[in-house]
Scaffold this motif. Sequence first.
Motif, PDB file in Angstrom:
ATOM      1  N   ASP A   1       0.818  -1.213   0.000  1.00 28.90           N
ATOM      2  CA  ASP A   1       0.000   0.000   0.000  1.00 28.90           C
ATOM      3  C   ASP A   1       0.851   1.263   0.000  1.00 28.90           C
ATOM      4  O   ASP A   1       0.321   2.375  -0.135  1.00 28.90           O
ATOM      5  CB  ASP A   1      -0.926   0.037   1.225  1.00 28.90           C
ATOM      6  N   PHE A   2       2.170   1.113   0.138  1.00 33.68           N
ATOM      7  CA  PHE A   2       3.073   2.258   0.224  1.00 33.68           C
ATOM      8  C   PHE A   2       4.170   2.124  -0.821  1.00 33.68           C
ATOM      9  O   PHE A   2       4.685   1.027  -1.047  1.00 33.68           O
ATOM     10  CB  PHE A   2       3.676   2.348   1.626  1.00 33.68           C
ATOM     11  N   SER A   3       4.525   3.233  -1.439  1.00 27.78           N
ATOM     12  CA  SER A   3       5.517   3.179  -2.521  1.00 27.78           C
ATOM     13  C   SER A   3       6.947   3.098  -2.009  1.00 27.78           C
ATOM     14  O   SER A   3       7.830   2.636  -2.727  1.00 27.78           O
ATOM     15  CB  SER A   3       5.368   4.391  -3.448  1.00 27.78           C
ATOM     16  N   ASP A   4       7.166   3.544  -0.777  1.00 22.12           N
ATOM     17  CA  ASP A   4       8.521   3.498  -0.224  1.00 22.12           C
ATOM     18  C   ASP A   4       8.486   3.610   1.294  1.00 22.12           C
ATOM     19  O   ASP A   4       7.419   3.767   1.897  1.00 22.12           O
ATOM     20  CB  ASP A   4       9.410   4.593  -0.832  1.00 22.12           C
ATOM     21  N   ALA A   5       9.655   3.556   1.902  1.00 23.38           N
ATOM     22  CA  ALA A   5       9.764   3.582   3.361  1.00 23.38           C
ATOM     23  C   ALA A   5       9.279   4.908   3.946  1.00 23.38           C
ATOM     24  O   ALA A   5       8.650   4.929   5.009  1.00 23.38           O
ATOM     25  CB  ALA A   5      11.213   3.327   3.777  1.00 23.38           C
ATOM     26  N   SER A   6       9.544   5.985   3.266  1.00 18.29           N
ATOM     27  CA  SER A   6       9.129   7.300   3.761  1.00 18.29           C
ATOM     28  C   SER A   6       7.607   7.390   3.864  1.00 18.29           C
ATOM     29  O   SER A   6       7.061   7.886   4.858  1.00 18.29           O
ATOM     30  CB  SER A   6       9.673   8.390   2.830  1.00 18.29           C
ATOM     31  N   GLU A   7       6.924   6.902   2.852  1.00 20.92           N
ATOM     32  CA  GLU A   7       5.454   6.905   2.860  1.00 20.92           C
ATOM     33  C   GLU A   7       4.922   6.024   3.998  1.00 20.92           C
ATOM     34  O   GLU A   7       3.961   6.382   4.684  1.00 20.92           O
ATOM     35  CB  GLU A   7       4.951   6.397   1.506  1.00 20.92           C
TER      36      GLU A   7
ATOM     37  N   GLU B   1      11.930  -6.562  15.571  1.00 26.66           N
ATOM     38  CA  GLU B   1      10.790  -6.099  16.358  1.00 26.66           C
ATOM     39  C   GLU B   1      10.704  -4.572  16.389  1.00 26.66           C
ATOM     40  O   GLU B   1       9.634  -3.999  16.468  1.00 26.66           O
ATOM     41  CB  GLU B   1      10.905  -6.640  17.789  1.00 26.66           C
ATOM     42  N   SER B   2      11.850  -3.919  16.316  1.00 24.38           N
ATOM     43  CA  SER B   2      11.847  -2.450  16.354  1.00 24.38           C
ATOM     44  C   SER B   2      12.398  -1.872  15.054  1.00 24.38           C
ATOM     45  O   SER B   2      13.355  -1.118  15.046  1.00 24.38           O
ATOM     46  CB  SER B   2      12.618  -1.929  17.556  1.00 24.38           C
ATOM     47  N   MET B   3      11.740  -2.223  13.956  1.00 29.30           N
ATOM     48  CA  MET B   3      12.150  -1.727  12.650  1.00 29.30           C
ATOM     49  C   MET B   3      11.942  -0.223  12.576  1.00 29.30           C
ATOM     50  O   MET B   3      10.960   0.301  13.076  1.00 29.30           O
ATOM     51  CB  MET B   3      11.353  -2.421  11.535  1.00 29.30           C
ATOM     52  N   GLY B   4      12.892   0.441  11.928  1.00 28.80           N
ATOM     53  CA  GLY B   4      12.804   1.883  11.722  1.00 28.80           C
ATOM     54  C   GLY B   4      12.908   2.211  10.245  1.00 28.80           C
ATOM     55  O   GLY B   4      12.907   1.313   9.389  1.00 28.80           O
ATOM     56  N   GLU B   5      13.034   3.471   9.936  1.00 28.80           N
ATOM     57  CA  GLU B   5      13.030   3.903   8.539  1.00 28.80           C
ATOM     58  C   GLU B   5      14.163   3.265   7.730  1.00 28.80           C
ATOM     59  O   GLU B   5      13.954   2.840   6.596  1.00 28.80           O
ATOM     60  CB  GLU B   5      13.104   5.428   8.432  1.00 28.80           C
ATOM     61  N   ASP B   6      15.361   3.169   8.302  1.00 26.39           N
ATOM     62  CA  ASP B   6      16.473   2.537   7.566  1.00 26.39           C
ATOM     63  C   ASP B   6      16.168   1.074   7.246  1.00 26.39           C
ATOM     64  O   ASP B   6      16.465   0.607   6.141  1.00 26.39           O
ATOM     65  CB  ASP B   6      17.777   2.619   8.371  1.00 26.39           C
TER      66      ASP B   6
ATOM     67  N   LEU C   1      14.310  -2.872   3.142  1.00 24.91           N
ATOM     68  CA  LEU C   1      13.288  -3.826   2.732  1.00 24.91           C
ATOM     69  C   LEU C   1      12.664  -3.429   1.392  1.00 24.91           C
ATOM     70  O   LEU C   1      12.495  -4.269   0.506  1.00 24.91           O
ATOM     71  CB  LEU C   1      12.214  -3.950   3.816  1.00 24.91           C
ATOM     72  N   TYR C   2      12.343  -2.144   1.223  1.00 22.17           N
ATOM     73  CA  TYR C   2      11.772  -1.701  -0.046  1.00 22.17           C
ATOM     74  C   TYR C   2      12.786  -1.823  -1.183  1.00 22.17           C
ATOM     75  O   TYR C   2      12.427  -2.138  -2.320  1.00 22.17           O
ATOM     76  CB  TYR C   2      11.226  -0.270   0.066  1.00 22.17           C
ATOM     77  N   SER C   3      14.049  -1.615  -0.895  1.00 29.13           N
ATOM     78  CA  SER C   3      15.105  -1.839  -1.886  1.00 29.13           C
ATOM     79  C   SER C   3      15.138  -3.317  -2.280  1.00 29.13           C
ATOM     80  O   SER C   3      15.279  -3.661  -3.463  1.00 29.13           O
ATOM     81  CB  SER C   3      16.454  -1.395  -1.319  1.00 29.13           C
ATOM     82  N   PHE C   4      14.998  -4.189  -1.300  1.00 32.10           N
ATOM     83  CA  PHE C   4      14.917  -5.629  -1.552  1.00 32.10           C
ATOM     84  C   PHE C   4      13.736  -5.944  -2.469  1.00 32.10           C
ATOM     85  O   PHE C   4      13.870  -6.709  -3.423  1.00 32.10           O
ATOM     86  CB  PHE C   4      14.796  -6.379  -0.222  1.00 32.10           C
ATOM     87  N   PHE C   5      12.572  -5.345  -2.199  1.00 30.00           N
ATOM     88  CA  PHE C   5      11.391  -5.585  -3.027  1.00 30.00           C
ATOM     89  C   PHE C   5      11.647  -5.167  -4.478  1.00 30.00           C
ATOM     90  O   PHE C   5      11.261  -5.864  -5.415  1.00 30.00           O
ATOM     91  CB  PHE C   5      10.171  -4.835  -2.485  1.00 30.00           C
ATOM     92  N   GLU C   6      12.289  -4.004  -4.669  1.00 32.74           N
ATOM     93  CA  GLU C   6      12.601  -3.527  -6.019  1.00 32.74           C
ATOM     94  C   GLU C   6      13.515  -4.509  -6.746  1.00 32.74           C
ATOM     95  O   GLU C   6      13.304  -4.814  -7.917  1.00 32.74           O
ATOM     96  CB  GLU C   6      13.262  -2.150  -5.959  1.00 32.74           C
ATOM     97  N   LYS C   7      14.531  -4.993  -6.042  1.00 29.68           N
ATOM     98  CA  LYS C   7      15.464  -5.946  -6.645  1.00 29.68           C
ATOM     99  C   LYS C   7      14.755  -7.270  -6.964  1.00 29.68           C
ATOM    100  O   LYS C   7      15.074  -7.899  -7.972  1.00 29.68           O
ATOM    101  CB  LYS C   7      16.649  -6.206  -5.718  1.00 29.68           C
ATOM    102  N   CYS C   8      13.819  -7.670  -6.127  1.00 29.08           N
ATOM    103  CA  CYS C   8      13.057  -8.897  -6.398  1.00 29.08           C
ATOM    104  C   CYS C   8      12.297  -8.776  -7.711  1.00 29.08           C
ATOM    105  O   CYS C   8      12.245  -9.734  -8.495  1.00 29.08           O
ATOM    106  CB  CYS C   8      12.069  -9.178  -5.260  1.00 29.08           C
ATOM    107  N   GLU C   9      11.720  -7.610  -7.946  1.00 25.80           N
ATOM    108  CA  GLU C   9      10.949  -7.396  -9.180  1.00 25.80           C
ATOM    109  C   GLU C   9      11.837  -7.516 -10.415  1.00 25.80           C
ATOM    110  O   GLU C   9      11.412  -8.021 -11.439  1.00 25.80           O
ATOM    111  CB  GLU C   9      10.279  -6.013  -9.151  1.00 25.80           C
ATOM    112  N   ALA C  10      13.086  -7.057 -10.300  1.00 25.87           N
ATOM    113  CA  ALA C  10      14.012  -7.068 -11.439  1.00 25.87           C
ATOM    114  C   ALA C  10      14.783  -8.380 -11.568  1.00 25.87           C
ATOM    115  O   ALA C  10      15.406  -8.637 -12.592  1.00 25.87           O
ATOM    116  CB  ALA C  10      14.995  -5.907 -11.308  1.00 25.87           C
TER     117      ALA C  10
END
Length: 187
Positions: free
Chosen positions: A30-36, A79-84, A89-98
């Motif tokens: 539902d979100f395009s990136d970590a910031s969102e 358990e305490s995931m933050g923006e980094d 994780l979102y970078s991982f998702f992008e690489k998975c797509e490619a």
Amino acid sequence: MQNARIFLTDYASYNNGTQFEFGHWVDLSDFSDASELMDYISEHFKQADEKSPLDEFGSTREEIMITDFEGFPKDFYSESMGEDDFENLYSFFEKCEACPYDYEVIEAFANLGNYDIEDVDKFFDALEESYQGEYSSDADFAQELAEELGYTNEKVFWPYTHIDWEWAARDLMIDYYESNGHYFRAI
């Protein structure tokens, strides 16, 4: 990123015994990136504080607590995931797509735990360099590799046709890893 979700709550609610009042599953697609995603989390905590303040001292929900996850390798979870962490994780998702491999192969490689997922580029480079294919057993893998390398000859007869592939596989697996039927060369 298909089906990647986290169960979001916060430490203040957990300590107050109310972590499930506003805790819920969040679909990461539902979100395009970590910031969102972080903007959503901040807004969610703000609304939760308005609807149900934690105590008379004005504690606010600000420390993210992720109590469960689905749809991504466990090495990305904290358990305490933050923006980094979410950016990685979102970078991982992008690489998975490619990536030319199915997600099952990527997950099998990640589950080996041999390669640092903090550097997503290095992780995928190592995957591409080491992936050997999917086999039903170590012996099948050993036999296929020997045939590919030309180490077997169809014109040769007994005793050379009676190779103990289980034994050959044990020796071969010193330089390879197996995860869920997928084989990777140690690099």
